[in-house]
Motif scaffolding. Structure first.
Motif, PDB file in Angstrom:
ATOM      1  N   ASN A  82       0.822  -1.191   0.000  1.00  0.00           N
ATOM      2  CA  ASN A  82       0.000   0.000   0.000  1.00  0.00           C
ATOM      3  C   ASN A  82       0.864   1.252   0.000  1.00  0.00           C
ATOM      4  N   SER A  83       0.327   2.334  -0.582  1.00  0.00           N
ATOM      5  CA  SER A  83       0.960   3.621  -0.380  1.00  0.00           C
ATOM      6  C   SER A  83       0.753   4.009   1.072  1.00  0.00           C
TER       7      SER A  83
ATOM      8  N   SER B  36      -4.290  -9.097  10.404  1.00  0.00           N
ATOM      9  CA  SER B  36      -2.830  -9.016  10.550  1.00  0.00           C
ATOM     10  C   SER B  36      -2.427  -8.149  11.730  1.00  0.00           C
ATOM     11  N   GLY B  37      -3.314  -8.004  12.695  1.00  0.00           N
ATOM     12  CA  GLY B  37      -3.006  -7.198  13.857  1.00  0.00           C
ATOM     13  C   GLY B  37      -3.076  -5.710  13.561  1.00  0.00           C
ATOM     14  N   LEU B  38      -2.597  -4.910  14.503  1.00  0.00           N
ATOM     15  CA  LEU B  38      -2.617  -3.457  14.379  1.00  0.00           C
ATOM     16  C   LEU B  38      -1.191  -2.923  14.398  1.00  0.00           C
ATOM     17  N   VAL B  39      -0.879  -2.060  13.454  1.00  0.00           N
ATOM     18  CA  VAL B  39       0.443  -1.444  13.373  1.00  0.00           C
ATOM     19  C   VAL B  39       0.506  -0.287  14.361  1.00  0.00           C
TER      20      VAL B  39
ATOM     21  N   CYS C 177       1.626  -5.403   4.682  1.00  0.00           N
ATOM     22  CA  CYS C 177       1.480  -4.186   3.881  1.00  0.00           C
ATOM     23  C   CYS C 177       2.816  -3.488   3.648  1.00  0.00           C
ATOM     24  N   GLY C 178       3.853  -3.875   4.400  1.00  0.00           N
ATOM     25  CA  GLY C 178       5.159  -3.249   4.245  1.00  0.00           C
ATOM     26  C   GLY C 178       5.488  -2.228   5.303  1.00  0.00           C
ATOM     27  N   ARG C 179       4.499  -1.819   6.113  1.00  0.00           N
ATOM     28  CA  ARG C 179       4.793  -0.904   7.215  1.00  0.00           C
ATOM     29  C   ARG C 179       5.655  -1.638   8.239  1.00  0.00           C
ATOM     30  N   THR C 180       6.659  -0.931   8.762  1.00  0.00           N
ATOM     31  CA  THR C 180       7.714  -1.623   9.494  1.00  0.00           C
ATOM     32  C   THR C 180       7.592  -1.574  11.011  1.00  0.00           C
ATOM     33  N   ASN C 181       6.689  -0.757  11.534  1.00  0.00           N
ATOM     34  CA  ASN C 181       6.607  -0.646  12.986  1.00  0.00           C
ATOM     35  C   ASN C 181       6.074  -1.932  13.595  1.00  0.00           C
ATOM     36  N   MET C 182       6.310  -2.092  14.903  1.00  0.00           N
ATOM     37  CA  MET C 182       5.821  -3.270  15.608  1.00  0.00           C
ATOM     38  C   MET C 182       4.304  -3.348  15.513  1.00  0.00           C
ATOM     39  N   ARG C 183       3.788  -4.571  15.667  1.00  0.00           N
ATOM     40  CA  ARG C 183       2.341  -4.780  15.634  1.00  0.00           C
ATOM     41  C   ARG C 183       1.868  -5.353  16.968  1.00  0.00           C
ATOM     42  N   ILE C 184       0.629  -5.006  17.315  1.00  0.00           N
ATOM     43  CA  ILE C 184      -0.006  -5.619  18.477  1.00  0.00           C
ATOM     44  C   ILE C 184      -1.285  -6.311  18.025  1.00  0.00           C
TER      45      ILE C 184
END
Length: 409
Positions: free
Chosen positions: A2-3, A243-246, A301-308
């Protein structure tokens, strides 16, 4: 992939962590100088030395559950706000708890969540969270406008009037609770109203159940979740289904054992604690009262922050035993008083109409012979003012579910 709303969402985890921790000492010094609450709680701490997550554990946790009492002593914000910052609005959430609000662009940082949910400039959004006293409506409003959307400030209720607006203005998006979106869809079906313009939604404030998710998909609506609070704003958001929450940018998020200052292992359920770099309303190690856990790996999605994993319950497990309140903090004090106790869980039962407490303690096989359960029981009596039993259990016997006090009555 995603963008993204902000290119920082794609930066390396190492760079993000380094940037946040580099900013931390100066921000703590600012809060200590500008906020009466932190001037007191950080008075004996050398904030210039807080440069890692481990050193951050020396900073006291401020619990949301304590705000009612703290604010009663120092209205309206208990001195957590910066002295030189005047809020544009003062909100009141149930409790009552007062929160500040500012009109600067996307003050609650919600734009990221709206963008990840597919909202784009030029679209119309029907905002069905309340604008009355609580800040929910304003939080959603600011995030949608940050994405270039036009907001219809509908608030909750008045279902048929809301359907009139949807038919006439044809909004592409909805934001609010999932239950009210379901009410709108059900009523529209009953009355033969056209709500087909809505194809996306960002929901918050309630659990999005699989049943509701299926109904929204059947109606052709792509629904994403945002985890936000009135105090902090955006904490985490959904970018891919299931896929959890970023975790949002510009916050430090910890998962702590309820009632303690210490982080749990990744994957273990604990209390969500946030440090927010908001100069108007610095919140440092702010315990939300919500339970969650860290997910491994990176979002698809490619976002790199941790997920909960999202909301997994409440951390406030306080209960009343023989007329006395028992709190998770007390269980943690008992555990810390005996160095060989790796984990502790207080189980409360009622046998023959009498409350009974049993403290289950994880102890390694090597350390079992060095533990005197009589001493642990004495500590339990000193801390809780109540007697109870102590049972030693093997490592791994207590689930990593965040439960510190289990009330089985």
């Amino acid at each position: 992939m995603n963008s993204v709303y902000d290119s920082d969402e794609l930066q390396s985890r190492t760079r993000r962590e380094s940037d946040l921790l580099t900013r931390l000492p100066a921000f703590l010094a600012y809060a200590k100088q500008e906020c009466a609450h932190y001037r007191r709680t950080l008075s004996d701490i050398d904030v210039t030395a807080i440069t890692s997550r481990q050193s951050l554990t020396s900073v006291p946790v401020t619990r949301k559950s304590d705000l009612i009492c703290l604010q009663a002593e120092n209205l309206p914000f208990a001195g957590l706000n910066a002295s030189g910052s005047t809020p544009d609005r003062i909100f009141q959430s149930p409790g009552p708890i007062f929160e500040p609000g500012h009109d600067s662009k996307d003050w609650w940082r919600m734009g990221t969540a709206f963008y990840a949910a597919g909202f784009r400039a030029g679209e119309r959004v029907q905002n069905c969270l309340s604008y009355h006293l609580s800040p929910g409506g304003f939080i959603m409003d600011s995030g949608a406008r940050a994405c270039g959307c036009s907001v219809i400030p509908a608030g909750p209720g008045q279902t048929e009037q809301q359907l009139d607006i949807i038919e006439r203005l044809r909004p592409e998006g909805y934001c609010g609770t999932p239950s009210f979106l379901n009410i709108l869809l059900q009523r529209a079906k009953e009355l033969g109203r056209d709500v087909s313009s809505i194809n996306k939604a960002l929901v918050s404030g309630e659990a999005l159940t699989p049943t509701l998710q299926a109904r929204f998909e059947e109606a052709g609506i792509s629904v994403s979740q945002a985890y936000a609070t009135a105090d902090i704003g955006l904490i985490a958001y959904e970018s891919c289904p299931d896929s959890g929450l970023v975790v949002a940018e510009d916050i430090l998020l910890e998962i702590l054992r309820p009632g303690s200052q210490e982080p749990v292992a990744d994957g273990e359920v604990g209390e969500v604690v946030v440090t927010s770099f908001n100069p108007d309303y610095p919140l440092i190690r702010f315990a939300t009262g919500d339970l969650s856990s860290v997910m491994p790996g990176m979002s698809p999605c490619g976002r790199t922050n941790m997920r909960i994993r999202g909301w997994q319950g409440r951390a406030d497990q306080s209960t009343k035993v023989k007329g006395m309140f028992i709190h998770p903090e007390q269980v943690e004090r008992i555990r810390l008083s005996h160095s060989l106790l790796a984990k502790a869980r207080l189980v409360v039962t009622n046998i023959d109409d009498r409350d009974q407490m049993t403290l289950h303690c994880e102890v390694s096989d090597a350390g079992r012979s060095d533990i005197d359960i009589t001493e642990v029981a004495q500590t339990m009596r000193e801390v809780t003012k109540l007697g109870g039993h102590v049972e030693l259990v093997a490592p791994g016997s207590l689930s990593d579910d965040g439960i510190v006090i289990e009330d089985l009555r």
